[in-house]
Design a protein around this motif. Structure first.
Motif, PDB file in Angstrom:
ATOM      1  N   SER A  67     151.065  71.053 -21.337  1.00 14.82           N
ATOM      2  CA  SER A  67     151.900  72.204 -21.533  1.00 14.82           C
ATOM      3  C   SER A  67     152.576  72.086 -22.943  1.00 14.82           C
ATOM      4  O   SER A  67     152.918  71.433 -23.378  1.00 14.82           O
ATOM      5  CB  SER A  67     152.944  72.446 -20.453  1.00 14.82           C
ATOM      6  OG  SER A  67     153.775  73.498 -20.718  1.00 14.82           O
ATOM      7  N   LEU A  72     159.814  70.245 -20.627  1.00 14.22           N
ATOM      8  CA  LEU A  72     159.427  69.149 -19.743  1.00 14.22           C
ATOM      9  C   LEU A  72     159.794  67.853 -20.254  1.00 14.22           C
ATOM     10  O   LEU A  72     159.418  67.045 -19.449  1.00 14.22           O
ATOM     11  CB  LEU A  72     157.971  69.283 -19.701  1.00 14.22           C
ATOM     12  CG  LEU A  72     157.285  70.670 -18.835  1.00 14.22           C
ATOM     13  CD1 LEU A  72     155.845  70.795 -18.852  1.00 14.22           C
ATOM     14  CD2 LEU A  72     157.631  70.559 -17.371  1.00 14.22           C
ATOM     15  N   SER A 299     152.614  67.872 -17.917  1.00 15.13           N
ATOM     16  CA  SER A 299     153.290  68.428 -16.548  1.00 15.13           C
ATOM     17  C   SER A 299     153.184  67.632 -15.391  1.00 15.13           C
ATOM     18  O   SER A 299     153.857  67.970 -14.444  1.00 15.13           O
ATOM     19  CB  SER A 299     152.668  69.930 -16.333  1.00 15.13           C
ATOM     20  OG  SER A 299     151.173  69.633 -15.885  1.00 15.13           O
ATOM     21  N   ARG A 311     154.742  61.968 -16.699  1.00 15.26           N
ATOM     22  CA  ARG A 311     155.156  63.502 -16.594  1.00 15.26           C
ATOM     23  C   ARG A 311     156.248  63.453 -17.638  1.00 15.26           C
ATOM     24  O   ARG A 311     157.163  62.822 -17.732  1.00 15.26           O
ATOM     25  CB  ARG A 311     155.708  63.633 -15.145  1.00 15.26           C
ATOM     26  CG  ARG A 311     156.090  65.202 -15.044  1.00 15.26           C
ATOM     27  CD  ARG A 311     156.683  65.276 -13.628  1.00 15.26           C
ATOM     28  NE  ARG A 311     156.916  66.772 -13.643  1.00 15.26           N
ATOM     29  CZ  ARG A 311     158.170  67.430 -13.831  1.00 15.26           C
ATOM     30  NH1 ARG A 311     158.963  66.481 -14.341  1.00 15.26           N
ATOM     31  NH2 ARG A 311     158.321  68.773 -13.569  1.00 15.26           N
TER      32      ARG A 311
END
Length: 420
Positions: A67, A72, A299, A311
């Protein structure tokens, strides 16, 4: 900051070798780490540099798994407020760079429509006029420095006019933008000047729209009336100007360096404009202005190039390294013959909009052609190996390009900032 076990042998994304011989460094990284290499950003911040062509294609083709949403990032708790890379890796920035999904697509449509309406013939006339005015300032001296006096001025002057600024505002914007991108002592002041100038321009064009990019973004189908604020449009205009200015300036400088130093081009400086297009295409493969782009954030836990990506990990797009991947660029000594499968404008839904690519090419090619037409016997005034690169983990361009030539008379082009 504690360095993860995966990054104990990470390569700093900085230093003399990175700036002076990145090709050799990328080859070593590929040998030692494969297509996805652990790297350390300023302050020993861990990230992954994607240097494999296929892996970069995979990453940029999956905007959900990889992303553009910087929220994030799993390192934010370790990032100080004065971290020098914050301008390039934004947090809570309301620009198109960090929006995703449907809203990103709508913003991309708004920007693309506004840029597509720029007349390419008018754009070339603007570029020719500014190029002639800049050359007039030094053509009688027989020598000059082409980066500071030409390449880093031409794109911003042309873009300022296209966006709706007056010509008198162009030189001030050029200085502010260069201060901001170079990270000089005046960087924050430059950023403030550009930001304030954008907001004033939006207010002026809201009151009295014109035939310019800013007015089209405000009044178009997806402008303010469709839910985009002045702040968002101002941020997008700053992104567009920064992305359109310095990479185009480096495209001009790197292409001129290639034509002045490479035997494949040195003998054909005045051999026709076809050689200019060839040199510009070679630069996008071998010496692309945009070397690295930050970035994408995973993500979820995943694998890429044999690496376990957690992640929230940051992946930096190694555009320059991927372009040189031996699996796709087998013979670096051979001309690419117009092959444009490079990553120099990105890939996927976050790639540079096609109208913006066309504008950059028109400005860069016009700038080079006008210079060579005006000064046909131009040559380096220093040894080629004395040329130094501007230190940056993201962009690759020259600090200076000193040249000499036979003095020629000025054309009497109106001074910059004067009437059109």
């Amino acid at each position: 900051m504690p360095v993860p076990d995966t990054h104990t042998s990470a390569v700093p994304l900085s230093g003399d070798r990175f700036h002076s011989e990145p090709g050799a460094l990328y080859r070593e990284m590929r040998r030692d780490h494969g297509s996805v290499s652990p790297v350390l950003l300023a302050g020993d911040v861990p990230a992954w540099l994607v240097i494999g062509y296929r892996e970069l294609h995979q990453l940029t083709s999956d905007p959900v798994l990889f992303s553009r949403d910087s929220d994030l990032w799993n390192q934010w708790e370790h990032i100080p407020d004065d971290w020098p890379m914050l301008p390039m890796i934004g947090r809570n920035q309301p620009s198109i760079l960090y929006t995703v999904g449907e809203r990103h697509q709508r913003r991309a449509t708004m920007i693309g429509d506004a840029l597509e309406a720029v007349d390419p013939f008018e754009l070339r006339r603007h570029a020719e006029q500014f190029a002639d005015a800049l050359i007039d300032a030094f053509c009688g001296s027989g020598e000059t420095e082409l980066i500071g006096r030409y390449a880093t001025l031409l794109p911003i002057l042309v873009l300022a006019r296209c966006y709706g600024f007056t010509d008198a505002q162009g030189p001030g914007l050029a200085k502010a933008m260069n201060d901001m991108i170079d990270g000089s002592a005046d960087a924050l002041a430059g950023q403030a000047h550009v930001g304030a100038s954008m907001l004033r321009l939006i207010a002026d064009k809201s009151a009295e729209p014109g035939a310019d990019v800013t007015s089209r973004m405000i009044t178009g189908q997806l402008g303010v009336a469709d839910g985009f604020t002045h702040e968002e449009i101002g941020q997008d205009l700053m992104v567009m100007m920064a992305a359109g200015h310095q990479p185009t300036a480096d495209w001009i400088g790197n292409s001129l360096r290639l034509m002045l130093t490479d035997d494949r081009f040195a003998a054909s400086l005045s051999g026709g404009r076809h050689s200019v297009a060839e040199a510009m295409n070679e630069v996008l493969w071998e010496d692309t202005p945009t070397q690295n782009v930050a970035g994408r954030w995973a993500s979820r836990d995943t694998h890429l190039g044999g690496r376990h990506i957690r992640r929230g990990d940051l992946l930096v797009l190694g555009i320059g390294a991927a372009n040189a991947d031996p699996q796709v660029h087998i013979d670096s000594t051979a001309l690419t013959g117009g092959n444009n499968a490079f990553f120099s404008f990105g890939h996927g839904e976050h790639r540079c909009p096609f109208p913006a690519q066309e504008m950059a090419e028109v400005i860069a090619r016009t700038g080079i052609e006008v210079l060579l037409d005006r000064l046909p016997d131009i040559d380096l005034s220093v040894p080629a190996d004395a040329l130094e690169r501007r230190p940056s983990p993201w962009l690759r361009g020259l600090s200076v390009l000193p040249v000499r030539f036979t003095p020629t008379p000025s054309l009497g082009t109106p001074a910059l900032g004067g009437p059109r």
